[in-house]
Design an enzyme around this catalytic site. Structure first.
Site, mmCIF file in Angstrom:
data_model
loop_
_atom_site.group_PDB
_atom_site.id
_atom_site.type_symbol
_atom_site.label_atom_id
_atom_site.label_comp_id
_atom_site.label_asym_id
_atom_site.label_seq_id
_atom_site.Cartn_x
_atom_site.Cartn_y
_atom_site.Cartn_z
ATOM 1 N N ASP A 138 0.835 -1.201 0.000
ATOM 2 C CA ASP A 138 0.000 0.000 0.000
ATOM 3 C C ASP A 138 0.875 1.258 0.000
ATOM 4 O O ASP A 138 1.993 1.251 0.529
ATOM 5 C CB ASP A 138 -0.910 -0.023 1.237
ATOM 6 C CG ASP A 138 -2.074 0.956 1.121
ATOM 7 O OD1 ASP A 138 -2.400 1.375 -0.016
ATOM 8 O OD2 ASP A 138 -2.656 1.295 2.162
ATOM 9 N N HIS B 93 2.254 3.353 -9.124
ATOM 10 C CA HIS B 93 2.083 1.919 -9.355
ATOM 11 C C HIS B 93 3.273 1.352 -10.123
ATOM 12 O O HIS B 93 3.731 0.242 -9.839
ATOM 13 C CB HIS B 93 0.774 1.653 -10.105
ATOM 14 C CG HIS B 93 -0.452 2.053 -9.326
ATOM 15 N ND1 HIS B 93 -0.604 1.767 -7.992
ATOM 16 C CD2 HIS B 93 -1.570 2.740 -9.689
ATOM 17 C CE1 HIS B 93 -1.775 2.243 -7.569
ATOM 18 N NE2 HIS B 93 -2.372 2.851 -8.581
ATOM 19 N N LEU C 298 11.307 -20.083 -4.723
ATOM 20 C CA LEU C 298 10.318 -19.212 -4.063
ATOM 21 C C LEU C 298 8.953 -19.462 -4.680
ATOM 22 O O LEU C 298 8.809 -19.513 -5.901
ATOM 23 C CB LEU C 298 10.695 -17.732 -4.255
ATOM 24 C CG LEU C 298 9.723 -16.713 -3.659
ATOM 25 C CD1 LEU C 298 9.774 -16.737 -2.128
ATOM 26 C CD2 LEU C 298 10.021 -15.290 -4.165
HETATM 27 C C1 IPE Z 1 -5.411 -2.793 -0.085
HETATM 28 O O1 IPE Z 1 -5.088 -1.441 -0.221
HETATM 29 C C2 IPE Z 1 -5.314 -3.477 -1.406
HETATM 30 C C3 IPE Z 1 -3.990 -3.560 -1.983
HETATM 31 C C4 IPE Z 1 -2.890 -3.107 -1.454
HETATM 32 C C5 IPE Z 1 -3.915 -4.211 -3.255
HETATM 33 P P1 IPE Z 1 -6.224 -0.327 -0.340
HETATM 34 O O2 IPE Z 1 -5.505 0.969 -0.455
HETATM 35 O O3 IPE Z 1 -7.179 -0.676 -1.405
HETATM 36 O O4 IPE Z 1 -6.958 -0.485 1.068
HETATM 37 P P2 IPE Z 1 -7.857 0.524 1.894
HETATM 38 O O5 IPE Z 1 -8.890 1.085 0.953
HETATM 39 O O6 IPE Z 1 -6.955 1.606 2.401
HETATM 40 O O7 IPE Z 1 -8.428 -0.307 2.999
HETATM 41 C C1 IPE Z 2 -1.616 0.187 -3.309
HETATM 42 O O1 IPE Z 2 -1.418 1.555 -3.350
HETATM 43 C C2 IPE Z 2 -1.839 -0.399 -4.687
HETATM 44 C C3 IPE Z 2 -3.230 -0.778 -4.949
HETATM 45 C C4 IPE Z 2 -4.199 -0.802 -4.073
HETATM 46 C C5 IPE Z 2 -3.533 -1.182 -6.302
HETATM 47 P P1 IPE Z 2 -2.637 2.559 -3.341
HETATM 48 O O2 IPE Z 2 -3.034 2.821 -4.748
HETATM 49 O O3 IPE Z 2 -3.727 2.097 -2.451
HETATM 50 O O4 IPE Z 2 -1.932 3.833 -2.741
HETATM 51 P P2 IPE Z 2 -2.529 4.857 -1.683
HETATM 52 O O5 IPE Z 2 -3.013 4.068 -0.508
HETATM 53 O O6 IPE Z 2 -3.629 5.592 -2.371
HETATM 54 O O7 IPE Z 2 -1.362 5.729 -1.340
HETATM 55 MG MG MG Z 3 -4.144 2.361 -0.474
#
Ligand code: IPE
Ligand code: IPE
Ligand code: MG
Length: 211
Positions: A14, A31, A125
């Protein structure tokens, strides 16, 4: 660090969007930088004693995001699978994708099948990439994985967001403020060091008291 050589580590990757926003970049750039972090961690994992690594790439709730971001992520996953397969083979990584496939774009499904087929004999792995994954849906369908030993979440939030709810019954939880694109091999080592300093009891007594 080779105290244990059969750990199952799971990571909620995240913070890509916030990493990008801090640099005035589009979220998609976050990303892309996140994909580089995946490469670093995958390559560091076997020497760190990790036998299985499960990465949360896209949750079933992430379909709620704007279509442009979702499309960019789907393209990035397909590109990652195609471009990384030679390195995965070289590093003897076996890749599997978990989650629903029926809602994914056809080129991504093709790339998933090709990467899984190509890397099927890998033994260094066991890498699982969770795409359109929901733990609740997986549990309801009876699709569970081996228990997770260590669950890492980057990006500062302290929640599971529907990831591996069943498998994390006794997982050690490790939360870090580091945004996923900044996560390095040294950060993985730090998390594993914290893991090895913890005492897992599984409801029993500490070894010293159990005699
Ligand atoms: C969880 O992250 C999903 C992934 C990292 C793929 P999100 O950014 O979607 O989660 P919330 O919305 O903060 O719970
Ligand atoms: C995690 O990063 C990747 C996915 C959920 C696809 P986020 O896109 O949730 O990044 P933040 O949380 O908005 O910084
Ligand atoms: Mg996120």
């Amino acid at each position: 660090m080779l105290q244990s050589t059969s750990l199952h580590v799971a990571i909620i990757m995240d913070g890509n969007g916030r990493w990008a926003a801090r640099r005035s970049l589009p979220r998609a750039a976050g990303h892309r930088a996140g994909a580089d972090a995946v490469r670093r961690v995958v390559e560091a994992a076997p020497d760190a004693g990790v036998a299985a690594l499960t990465l949360f790439a896209f949750s079933s709730d992430n379909w709620k995001r704007p279509p442009g971001e979702v499309a960019a992520l789907m393209r990035l996953f397909a590109r990652y699978l195609r471009s990384e397969t030679p390195r995965l083979l070289q590093n003897r990584v076996r890749l599997d994708v978990i989650g629903r496939r029926d809602r994914l774009p056809a080129p991504l499904v093709t790339a998933i099948r090709a990467a899984e087929l190509a890397t099927g004999a890998g033994t260094a792995l066991r890498l699982r990439l969770a795409v359109d994954y929901s733990a609740r849906a997986a549990i309801a369908a009876g699709e569970t994985l081996p228990d997770v030993d260590l669950l890492i979440r980057t990006g500062g939030e302290q929640r599971l967001s529907d990831f591996l709810l069943w498998e994390c019954a006794y997982a050690e939880l490790y939360f870090t403020e580091t945004m996923w694109p900044d996560f390095s091999a040294a950060d993985l080592t730090d998390a594993l060091r914290a893991f090895h300093s913890r005492q897992r009891r599984f409801g029993g007594l500490p070894e010293a008291a159990a005699g």
